[in-house]
Design a protein around this motif. Structure first.
Motif, short mmCIF file in Angstrom:
data_model
loop_
_atom_site.label_atom_id
_atom_site.label_comp_id
_atom_site.label_asym_id
_atom_site.label_seq_id
_atom_site.Cartn_x
_atom_site.Cartn_y
_atom_site.Cartn_z
N VAL A 49 33.39 44.17 38.41
CA VAL A 49 32.91 42.87 37.97
C VAL A 49 32.47 41.98 39.14
N ARG A 50 33.13 42.16 40.28
CA ARG A 50 32.74 41.45 41.51
C ARG A 50 32.86 42.40 42.68
N TYR A 151 24.34 37.96 34.53
CA TYR A 151 25.08 38.25 35.77
C TYR A 151 26.03 39.43 35.64
N GLN A 189 35.67 42.90 24.67
CA GLN A 189 34.94 41.98 25.58
C GLN A 189 34.55 40.73 24.81
N THR A 224 38.84 39.03 24.50
CA THR A 224 38.38 37.73 24.89
C THR A 224 37.46 37.18 23.80
N PRO A 251 35.85 32.14 27.28
CA PRO A 251 35.07 31.83 28.48
C PRO A 251 33.87 30.95 28.14
N GLN A 253 32.01 29.69 30.98
CA GLN A 253 31.23 30.09 32.17
C GLN A 253 30.53 28.92 32.86
N ARG A 265 23.81 33.04 27.84
CA ARG A 265 25.08 33.07 27.11
C ARG A 265 24.86 32.91 25.61
N ASP A 291 37.02 30.90 31.21
CA ASP A 291 36.54 31.46 32.48
C ASP A 291 35.31 30.66 32.93
N ILE A 293 32.21 30.67 36.09
CA ILE A 293 31.63 31.24 37.31
C ILE A 293 30.93 30.10 38.04
N ALA A 322 35.71 32.06 39.19
CA ALA A 322 35.25 33.05 40.17
C ALA A 322 33.92 32.59 40.74
N ALA A 323 33.66 32.99 41.99
CA ALA A 323 32.36 32.70 42.59
C ALA A 323 31.40 33.83 42.20
N TYR A 324 30.16 33.47 41.94
CA TYR A 324 29.17 34.47 41.54
C TYR A 324 29.05 35.58 42.58
N SER A 325 29.05 36.79 42.09
CA SER A 325 28.91 37.96 42.95
C SER A 325 27.76 38.81 42.38
N ARG A 327 25.54 41.64 41.12
CA ARG A 327 25.88 43.01 40.73
C ARG A 327 24.62 43.84 40.58
N1 SAH Z 1 33.56 39.20 27.98
C1 SAH Z 1 34.07 38.11 28.68
C2 SAH Z 1 34.46 38.41 30.10
C3 SAH Z 1 33.87 39.52 30.85
S1 SAH Z 1 34.06 39.75 32.57
C4 SAH Z 1 33.06 36.96 28.59
O1 SAH Z 1 32.18 36.98 27.81
O2 SAH Z 1 33.16 36.02 29.33
C5 SAH Z 1 35.41 38.72 33.04
C6 SAH Z 1 35.01 37.54 33.83
O3 SAH Z 1 34.47 37.91 35.07
C7 SAH Z 1 33.93 36.69 33.19
O4 SAH Z 1 34.45 35.80 32.29
C8 SAH Z 1 33.29 36.00 34.35
O5 SAH Z 1 33.86 34.73 34.55
C9 SAH Z 1 33.57 36.92 35.52
N2 SAH Z 1 32.33 37.57 35.99
C10 SAH Z 1 31.56 38.44 35.32
N3 SAH Z 1 30.50 38.81 36.08
C11 SAH Z 1 30.61 38.12 37.25
C12 SAH Z 1 29.82 38.07 38.43
N4 SAH Z 1 28.71 38.76 38.57
N5 SAH Z 1 30.25 37.26 39.43
C13 SAH Z 1 31.39 36.54 39.31
N6 SAH Z 1 32.17 36.56 38.23
C14 SAH Z 1 31.80 37.34 37.19
#
Ligand code: SAH
Ligand code: SF4
Ligand code: F3S
Length: 431
Positions: A49-50, A151, A189, A224, A251, A253, A265, A291, A293, A322-325, A327
């Motif tokens: 995920v990150r 993301y 998810q 979730t 979440p 976001q 979203r 959650d 980001i 979380a900080a954006y990472s 992917r």
């Molecule tokens: N299905 C859930 C969560 C999936 S992943 C949802 O819809 O939100 C779990 C968490 O990881 C997410 O809620 C998001 O905050 C974080 N996440 C997902 N991709 C990310 C990315 N590229 N960079 C940083 N955080 C990320």
């Protein structure tokens, strides 16, 4: 007897997958190694995920190579979200890994363990349920994700949504109850999407109703949540059914409409808040987690300020931030620029962490002097730990209560947990 060790990274879904693999390996006569250094098969169940999660797996893989170079003999399997449809690149980078397996693709690992291929069309012995590891258990009910947020790597690794038949889920819950489990957490998810792909007309509320009738289970949780899929019917079921905990993980976001649009979203801030209002109307004391980001491509100061404002308005019990990472493979990676500087991401992370500590301290302070109902999950050194229905962690003195529901009088709180004593326990009260 051959032995295995499974090291699990990532989310609850991975924890559940690991317990299912463990259960399958136990069935074919393997046993879990008490000491991870001496297992015949070392499995890493990975998360993508990150970047940070991937880096942890890479670090471990290098350690395992060194053990091999010292002459230790064991097999290495890598499963989970780091493994995509093509493994050539991974194989080139980590040639010492013996087995690669995608999420919930257990066949290659079972084959390495000496079993002929699974004949159950990929579901890996449907009757092999996750191995209970205490009074609480995760039960995946819908695999994969159909949402494609820009993301997110999850749909690329876990595939399209697939719900398990309701009868099978309930059978697993009965099995868990018979093995001492008192609380189940239904996983997906976007867990409210449960049943959308089934012909049987079941939804998440159907599962809740079925579990109400299963003796031994005292609490049902679910995660979730995805705001667009949370129907009134599901929220009403949480309010009406005694076993279902009033605890929502939804979440959001971001608290900014333009940012939500770039994330794809599929809802606006107003739509999100409408769902929260409905939950609070039906259950004024519901506990809410979310959650966030920070630092997604193009996130401006103003957009971030809107997120902070939303968090202040809603006052969540828990905020995972979380900080954006970036992917590789995602839309954001290909089409959007990771333009928020690292220091700005760090600063924004910090702002939200502070806000979270403040709001959860305030929420926990409300429990001071009150009694809370706790399901005891574990004990150590004369102290027990469990959770309230809302998911707050509670510590108290006492042992021999794992798996029981007890009342705890709270006399001290921190931002992250409640501390107290067993209600009515006079001996402890006078100490
Ligand atoms: N299905 C859930 C969560 C999936 S992943 C949802 O819809 O939100 C779990 C968490 O990881 C997410 O809620 C998001 O905050 C974080 N996440 C997902 N991709 C990310 C990315 N590229 N960079 C940083 N955080 C990320
Ligand atoms: Fe990822 Fe979005 Fe699916 Fe959650 S809903 S798993 S964030 S694509
Ligand atoms: Fe979970 Fe990480 Fe996969 S969060 S779904 S293990 S990418």
């Amino acid at each position: 007897m051959p032995t295995y060790h499974i090291w699990t990274l990532g989310c609850q879904m991975n924890v559940a997958d690991s317990l299912k693999l463990a259960s399958g390996l136990d069935r074919i006569g393997w046993s879990e190694s008490p000491d991870e250094g001496s297992a015949d098969l070392f499995v890493i169940n990975t998360c993508s995920v990150r970047q940070h999660a991937e880096d942890r797996a890479y670090g471990r893989l290098h350690q395992l190579r060194q053990q091999r170079q010292r002459g230790e003999q064991f097999q290495i399997a890598v499963m989970g979200c780091m493994v995509g449809p093509k493994t050539d690149d991974l194989q080139r980078r980590f040639p010492w890994v013996d087995v690669w397996a995608r999420p919930q693709e257990y066949d290659p690992i079972l084959t390495a363990a000496g079993v002929a291929r699974d004949a159950s069309e990929g579901e890996f012995w449907t009757e092999t349920y996750g191995r209970p590891s205490g009074p609480t258990a995760y039960v995946p009910v819908v695999h994969g994700c159909d949402k494609f947020c820009t993301y997110c790597i999850v749909p690329l690794r876990r595939g399209r949504e697939r719900s398990r038949p309701a009868a099978e889920v309930l059978d697993e819950v009965r099995y868990l109850a018979a093995h001492g489990v008192r609380e189940v957490t239904l996983l997906g998810q976007t867990v409210e999407a449960y049943g959308h792909d089934l012909d049987e007309g079941a939804d998440l509320a159907t599962l809740f109703e079925g579990i109400e009738a299963i003796d031994g289970i005292v609490r049902t949780r679910f995660l979730t949540s995805y705001p667009k899929d949370m129907t009134d019917r599901i929220i009403d079921a949480v309010a009406d059914l005694p076993k279902v905990c009033e605890h929502f993980n939804i979440p959001v976001q971001s608290g900014d409409d333009a940012m939500l649009e770039r994330m794809r979203r599929g809802y606006t801030v107003a739509e999100y808040e409408e769902r929260v209002e409905y939950i609070r109307k039906q259950m004024p004391h519901a506990s809410l987690a979310t959650d966030i980001i920070v630092g997604c491509p193009g996130e401006t100061d103003e957009e971030f300020a809107n997120t902070v404002a939303l968090l202040e308005r809603i006052e969540f019990d828990v905020i995972h931030v979380a900080a954006y990472s970036p992917r590789p493979g995602t839309f954001a990676y290909r089409k959007q620029v990771d333009d928020v500087p690292r220091e700005v991401k760090r600063e924004r992370l910090h702002v939200i962490e502070e806000l979270h500590a403040r709001s959860s301290s305030a929420i926990n302070r409300q429990a001071l002097g009150r009694q809370v109902e706790v399901l005891v999950e574990r004990e150590q050194d004369g102290r027990s730990t469990g959770r309230t229905r809302g998911g707050q962690l509670v510590h108290f003195a006492g042992t021999g209560l794992v798996g029981q529901l007890v009342d705890v009088a709270v006399d001290e709180v921190t931002a992250w947990s409640l501390h107290g004593r067993l209600a009515g326990d006079l001996t402890l009260a006078v100490i």
